[in-house]
Design a protein around this motif. Structure first.
Motif, PDB file in Angstrom:
ATOM      1  N   ILE A 101      15.604  37.688  -0.805  1.00 17.48           N
ATOM      2  CA  ILE A 101      16.614  38.214   0.113  1.00 17.48           C
ATOM      3  C   ILE A 101      16.334  39.688   0.357  1.00 17.48           C
ATOM      4  CG2 ILE A 101      19.081  38.636   0.447  1.00 17.48           C
ATOM      5  CD1 ILE A 101      18.432  35.688   0.327  1.00 17.48           C
ATOM      6  N   PHE A 102      16.403  40.094   1.613  1.00 15.51           N
ATOM      7  CA  PHE A 102      16.277  41.495   1.982  1.00 15.51           C
ATOM      8  C   PHE A 102      17.610  41.924   2.569  1.00 15.51           C
ATOM      9  CE2 PHE A 102      12.095  39.629   2.375  1.00 15.51           C
ATOM     10  CZ  PHE A 102      11.350  40.480   1.578  1.00 15.51           C
ATOM     11  N   TRP A 103      18.201  42.993   2.050  1.00 14.53           N
ATOM     12  CA  TRP A 103      19.485  43.479   2.543  1.00 14.53           C
ATOM     13  C   TRP A 103      19.241  44.538   3.606  1.00 14.53           C
ATOM     14  CZ3 TRP A 103      23.266  40.539   0.943  1.00 14.53           C
ATOM     15  CH2 TRP A 103      23.142  39.879  -0.274  1.00 14.53           C
ATOM     16  N   ASN A 104      19.914  44.392   4.726  1.00 15.88           N
ATOM     17  CA  ASN A 104      19.801  45.347   5.815  1.00 15.88           C
ATOM     18  C   ASN A 104      21.217  45.692   6.259  1.00 15.88           C
ATOM     19  OD1 ASN A 104      19.002  46.890   7.926  1.00 15.88           O
ATOM     20  ND2 ASN A 104      18.411  45.204   9.238  1.00 15.88           N
ATOM     21  N   PHE A 105      21.609  46.935   6.099  1.00 10.42           N
ATOM     22  CA  PHE A 105      22.962  47.352   6.420  1.00 10.42           C
ATOM     23  C   PHE A 105      23.006  48.021   7.775  1.00 10.42           C
ATOM     24  CE2 PHE A 105      22.462  47.319   1.885  1.00 10.42           C
ATOM     25  CZ  PHE A 105      23.547  46.563   1.496  1.00 10.42           C
ATOM     26  N   LEU A 106      23.868  47.549   8.645  1.00  8.41           N
ATOM     27  CA  LEU A 106      24.042  48.131   9.974  1.00  8.41           C
ATOM     28  C   LEU A 106      25.503  48.529  10.137  1.00  8.41           C
ATOM     29  CD1 LEU A 106      22.055  45.532  12.092  1.00  8.41           C
ATOM     30  CD2 LEU A 106      21.248  47.703  11.198  1.00  8.41           C
ATOM     31  N   TRP A 107      25.739  49.782  10.373  1.00  4.13           N
ATOM     32  CA  TRP A 107      27.103  50.265  10.588  1.00  4.13           C
ATOM     33  C   TRP A 107      27.195  50.787  12.007  1.00  4.13           C
ATOM     34  CZ3 TRP A 107      30.587  49.308   6.911  1.00  4.13           C
ATOM     35  CH2 TRP A 107      30.119  49.016   5.646  1.00  4.13           C
ATOM     36  N   HIS A 108      28.045  50.170  12.795  1.00  2.00           N
ATOM     37  CA  HIS A 108      28.219  50.559  14.193  1.00  2.00           C
ATOM     38  C   HIS A 108      29.544  51.295  14.349  1.00  2.00           C
ATOM     39  CE1 HIS A 108      24.813  48.061  15.342  1.00  2.00           C
ATOM     40  NE2 HIS A 108      25.288  47.154  14.512  1.00  2.00           N
ATOM     41  N   PHE A 109      29.611  52.168  15.350  1.00  3.78           N
ATOM     42  CA  PHE A 109      30.844  52.924  15.576  1.00  3.78           C
ATOM     43  C   PHE A 109      32.008  52.033  15.991  1.00  3.78           C
ATOM     44  CE2 PHE A 109      27.591  56.217  16.273  1.00  3.78           C
ATOM     45  CZ  PHE A 109      28.000  57.102  15.299  1.00  3.78           C
ATOM     46  N   SER A 110      31.727  51.001  16.793  1.00  2.65           N
ATOM     47  CA  SER A 110      32.815  50.165  17.302  1.00  2.65           C
ATOM     48  C   SER A 110      33.148  49.003  16.374  1.00  2.65           C
ATOM     49  CB  SER A 110      32.459  49.619  18.681  1.00  2.65           C
ATOM     50  OG  SER A 110      31.305  48.811  18.581  1.00  2.65           O
ATOM     51  N   ALA A 115      24.133  35.899  -1.714  1.00  2.29           N
ATOM     52  CA  ALA A 115      23.202  35.095  -0.932  1.00  2.29           C
ATOM     53  C   ALA A 115      22.165  34.553  -1.891  1.00  2.29           C
ATOM     54  CB  ALA A 115      22.548  35.920   0.163  1.00  2.29           C
ATOM     55  N   ASN A 116      22.098  33.235  -2.013  1.00  4.36           N
ATOM     56  CA  ASN A 116      21.214  32.606  -3.000  1.00  4.36           C
ATOM     57  C   ASN A 116      21.518  33.186  -4.363  1.00  4.36           C
ATOM     58  OD1 ASN A 116      20.050  30.884  -1.236  1.00  4.36           O
ATOM     59  ND2 ASN A 116      18.215  32.070  -0.943  1.00  4.36           N
ATOM     60  N   GLN A 117      20.554  33.827  -4.986  1.00  8.24           N
ATOM     61  CA  GLN A 117      20.766  34.347  -6.328  1.00  8.24           C
ATOM     62  C   GLN A 117      20.930  35.858  -6.340  1.00  8.24           C
ATOM     63  OE1 GLN A 117      18.184  32.439  -9.113  1.00  8.24           O
ATOM     64  NE2 GLN A 117      19.114  30.522  -8.498  1.00  8.24           N
ATOM     65  N   SER A 118      21.097  36.442  -5.172  1.00  8.70           N
ATOM     66  CA  SER A 118      21.278  37.888  -5.062  1.00  8.70           C
ATOM     67  C   SER A 118      22.756  38.216  -4.886  1.00  8.70           C
ATOM     68  CB  SER A 118      20.488  38.448  -3.894  1.00  8.70           C
ATOM     69  OG  SER A 118      19.117  38.257  -4.087  1.00  8.70           O
ATOM     70  N   THR A 119      23.204  39.278  -5.524  1.00 12.08           N
ATOM     71  CA  THR A 119      24.580  39.731  -5.425  1.00 12.08           C
ATOM     72  C   THR A 119      24.580  41.219  -5.140  1.00 12.08           C
ATOM     73  OG1 THR A 119      25.266  38.057  -7.029  1.00 12.08           O
ATOM     74  CG2 THR A 119      26.801  39.861  -6.637  1.00 12.08           C
ATOM     75  N   LEU A 120      25.472  41.629  -4.258  1.00 14.36           N
ATOM     76  CA  LEU A 120      25.569  43.028  -3.890  1.00 14.36           C
ATOM     77  C   LEU A 120      27.030  43.425  -3.824  1.00 14.36           C
ATOM     78  CD1 LEU A 120      24.084  45.584  -2.786  1.00 14.36           C
ATOM     79  CD2 LEU A 120      24.525  44.649  -0.523  1.00 14.36           C
ATOM     80  N   LYS A 121      27.392  44.545  -4.454  1.00 16.74           N
ATOM     81  CA  LYS A 121      28.751  45.076  -4.389  1.00 16.74           C
ATOM     82  C   LYS A 121      28.770  46.184  -3.346  1.00 16.74           C
ATOM     83  CE  LYS A 121      30.752  46.198  -8.271  1.00 16.74           C
ATOM     84  NZ  LYS A 121      31.268  46.969  -9.432  1.00 16.74           N
ATOM     85  N   ILE A 122      29.763  46.126  -2.433  1.00 16.87           N
ATOM     86  CA  ILE A 122      29.884  47.159  -1.405  1.00 16.87           C
ATOM     87  C   ILE A 122      31.290  47.737  -1.427  1.00 16.87           C
ATOM     88  CG2 ILE A 122      28.162  46.102   0.111  1.00 16.87           C
ATOM     89  CD1 ILE A 122      30.593  45.124   1.815  1.00 16.87           C
ATOM     90  N   LYS A 123      31.421  48.941  -0.932  1.00 13.81           N
ATOM     91  CA  LYS A 123      32.735  49.593  -0.756  1.00 13.81           C
ATOM     92  C   LYS A 123      32.923  49.875   0.710  1.00 13.81           C
ATOM     93  CE  LYS A 123      33.322  51.580  -5.249  1.00 13.81           C
ATOM     94  NZ  LYS A 123      33.782  52.716  -6.022  1.00 13.81           N
TER      95      LYS A 123
END
Length: 71
Positions: free
Chosen positions: A2-11, A62-70
């Motif tokens: 798994i590759f994590w790609n974070f996209l933050w948009h203004f809207s 996702a599958n065996q990957s876990t990610l904590k976000i705020k």
């Protein structure tokens, strides 16, 4: 893998998870409640929208990957 790609948009705030076609990406709150489930498209991208969620900490699996976000 798994590759994590974070996209933050203004809207709109969202996270795009790049993974294999058909993988399931699930969003949970810290109490373990499932908030959203998204299946990756043919390009291997699953978009999890965060706009309706209040400020807080969330867990993405996702599958065996876990990610904590705020947010």
């Amino acid at each position: 893998m798994i590759f994590w790609n974070f996209l933050w948009h203004f809207s709109q705030k969202q996270i795009v998870v790049e993974c294999a076609d058909g993988n399931i990406v699930t969003l949970y709150d810290t109490a373990g409640r499932q908030l959203s489930t998204v299946k990756a498209d043919a390009q291997g991208r699953a978009t999890v929208t965060l706009t309706a969620l209040p400020q807080g900490t969330y867990i993405i699996k996702a599958n065996q990957s876990t990610l904590k976000i705020k947010k």
